[in-house]
Design a protein around this motif. Structure first.
Motif, PDB file in Angstrom:
ATOM      1  N   UNK A 116      19.178 -62.443  95.773  1.00 31.34           N
ATOM      2  CA  UNK A 116      18.365 -62.996  96.866  1.00 31.34           C
ATOM      3  C   UNK A 116      17.934 -61.849  97.780  1.00 31.34           C
ATOM      4  N   UNK A 117      16.657 -61.495  97.738  1.00 28.92           N
ATOM      5  CA  UNK A 117      16.168 -60.325  98.486  1.00 28.92           C
ATOM      6  C   UNK A 117      15.541 -60.763  99.810  1.00 28.92           C
ATOM      7  N   UNK A 124      16.708 -53.870 105.435  1.00 29.86           N
ATOM      8  CA  UNK A 124      16.167 -54.606 104.296  1.00 29.86           C
ATOM      9  C   UNK A 124      14.741 -54.133 104.060  1.00 29.86           C
ATOM     10  N   UNK A 125      14.104 -54.686 103.052  1.00 28.76           N
ATOM     11  CA  UNK A 125      12.680 -54.435 102.881  1.00 28.76           C
ATOM     12  C   UNK A 125      11.934 -54.955 104.107  1.00 28.76           C
ATOM     13  N   UNK A 126      10.800 -54.329 104.413  1.00 28.67           N
ATOM     14  CA  UNK A 126      10.096 -54.696 105.642  1.00 28.67           C
ATOM     15  C   UNK A 126       8.598 -54.445 105.495  1.00 28.67           C
ATOM     16  N   UNK A 127       7.816 -55.324 106.110  1.00 30.74           N
ATOM     17  CA  UNK A 127       6.378 -55.111 106.267  1.00 30.74           C
ATOM     18  C   UNK A 127       6.059 -55.224 107.749  1.00 30.74           C
ATOM     19  N   UNK A 128       5.422 -54.212 108.302  1.00 30.36           N
ATOM     20  CA  UNK A 128       5.029 -54.223 109.707  1.00 30.36           C
ATOM     21  C   UNK A 128       3.521 -54.444 109.791  1.00 30.36           C
ATOM     22  N   UNK A 129       3.131 -55.561 110.417  1.00 33.03           N
ATOM     23  CA  UNK A 129       1.732 -55.787 110.727  1.00 33.03           C
ATOM     24  C   UNK A 129       1.445 -55.129 112.061  1.00 33.03           C
ATOM     25  N   UNK A 130       0.745 -54.015 112.040  1.00 34.32           N
ATOM     26  CA  UNK A 130       0.530 -53.212 113.245  1.00 34.32           C
ATOM     27  C   UNK A 130      -0.930 -53.302 113.685  1.00 34.32           C
ATOM     28  N   UNK A 174      15.095 -48.757 101.271  1.00 37.91           N
ATOM     29  CA  UNK A 174      14.364 -50.013 101.224  1.00 37.91           C
ATOM     30  C   UNK A 174      12.856 -49.766 101.178  1.00 37.91           C
ATOM     31  N   UNK A 175      12.127 -50.738 100.692  1.00 43.32           N
ATOM     32  CA  UNK A 175      10.672 -50.656 100.642  1.00 43.32           C
ATOM     33  C   UNK A 175      10.086 -50.991 102.008  1.00 43.32           C
ATOM     34  N   UNK A 190       6.923 -60.010  99.400  1.00 47.55           N
ATOM     35  CA  UNK A 190       7.470 -60.058  98.040  1.00 47.55           C
ATOM     36  C   UNK A 190       8.928 -60.504  98.016  1.00 47.55           C
ATOM     37  N   UNK A 191       9.548 -60.711  99.169  1.00 46.76           N
ATOM     38  CA  UNK A 191      10.962 -61.075  99.215  1.00 46.76           C
ATOM     39  C   UNK A 191      11.209 -62.510  98.787  1.00 46.76           C
ATOM     40  N   UNK A 192      12.443 -62.802  98.462  1.00 49.85           N
ATOM     41  CA  UNK A 192      12.830 -64.186  98.186  1.00 49.85           C
ATOM     42  C   UNK A 192      12.912 -64.976  99.489  1.00 49.85           C
ATOM     43  N   UNK A 193      13.523 -64.337 100.491  1.00 45.14           N
ATOM     44  CA  UNK A 193      13.658 -64.919 101.828  1.00 45.14           C
ATOM     45  C   UNK A 193      12.953 -64.005 102.816  1.00 45.14           C
TER      46      UNK A 193
END
Length: 257
Positions: free
Chosen positions: A1-2, A25-31, A46-47, A70-73
């Motif tokens: 579970x990612x 954890x993996x992270x996406x920042x909307x900047x 981490x990505x 792309x994560x599960x959660x």
């Protein structure tokens, strides 16, 4: 579970926010900033991705991260949050404890509490979901995608209606049958260093927008939603009579065609 964090941020010109938020954890920042460009890199194994876009609107920002997730959660974060140690494990355990959950709400720690504090685990339904904002929820990405759920671009900071994008998002999830729970687990602290980009007080505009919000959530129940809001919050929070608050909300809702 990612687990993956989706951050809505503004005016970030380096990657120091990840350290500041204690990302694990993996992270996406909307900047949302004054230039355009996408950055992919590794952060502590981490990505990490920065979506730097020259545009405004919190709903648009959250959608940009959500459609690339792309994560599960997935967690929806603001840039004034500091995650606790091992938050991915805490979140994973909550979903293992409630295997039928599609959304789980957690606690956010404040020096001066203003948000509702979850004291015991419970199921969240359409009659009691308004207490929870998106910064405290985790969602199963597959369920959100399967049901075509996204953030309304007409609500939230930087849009024509100053708030409510998170309420509409959760309402849409519940309408489409997603199951939501709340658990008494704290996942982040709020630094309280950032002033709200939309809240200029409980003025006429706020009440009008509240009426529009409730009518957007439910064309059938919006007047009742306005009434319960006015009765519950007018005296202590809004510092006005419930009749005045209710009247202004109804005027706002009537203006929505």
């Amino acid at each position: 579970m990612r687990v993956q964090v989706l951050v809505a941020a503004m005016n970030q010109y380096n990657h120091s926010l990840l350290e500041k938020m204690h990302i694990q954890s993996d992270v996406i920042v909307g900047n949302q900033c004054d230039f355009n460009g996408i950055e992919h890199f590794e952060y502590k194994g981490y990505s990490a991705t920065y979506l730097n876009f020259e545009e405004r609107g919190v709903g648009l920002n959250r959608n940009n991260t959500l459609m690339r997730a792309t994560g599960d959660i997935c967690l929806f974060a603001d840039d004034d949050m500091v995650y606790v140690e091992n938050y991915p494990e805490l979140i994973e355990k909550a979903f293992l404890d409630y295997p039928d959950a599609d959304i789980i709400a957690f606690n956010l720690v404040e020096k001066i509490p203003t948000r509702y504090i979850i004291k015991k685990a419970k199921r969240i339904r359409f009659y009691n979901f308004l207490t929870y904002g998106t910064a405290r929820i985790a969602v199963r990405l597959s369920k959100v995608r399967e049901n075509g759920i996204s953030f309304n671009l007409c609500f939230g900071g930087g849009t024509e209606h100053c708030h409510g994008e998170d309420n509409i998002f959760i309402a849409d999830c519940l309408k489409r049958g997603l199951k939501m729970y709340a658990v008494p687990v704290s996942i982040a602290n709020l630094t309280e260093e950032r002033e709200s980009t939309w809240n200029s007080g409980y003025n006429r505009e706020y009440f009008f927008d509240q009426g529009v919000l409730y009518k957007t959530i439910s064309k059938k129940l919006w007047r009742l939603l306005c009434l319960q809001d006015a009765v519950r919050h007018a005296k202590k929070e809004y510092k006005t009579s419930w009749k005045n608050a209710y009247t202004l909300m109804i005027k706002g809702g009537k203006g929505l065609k």
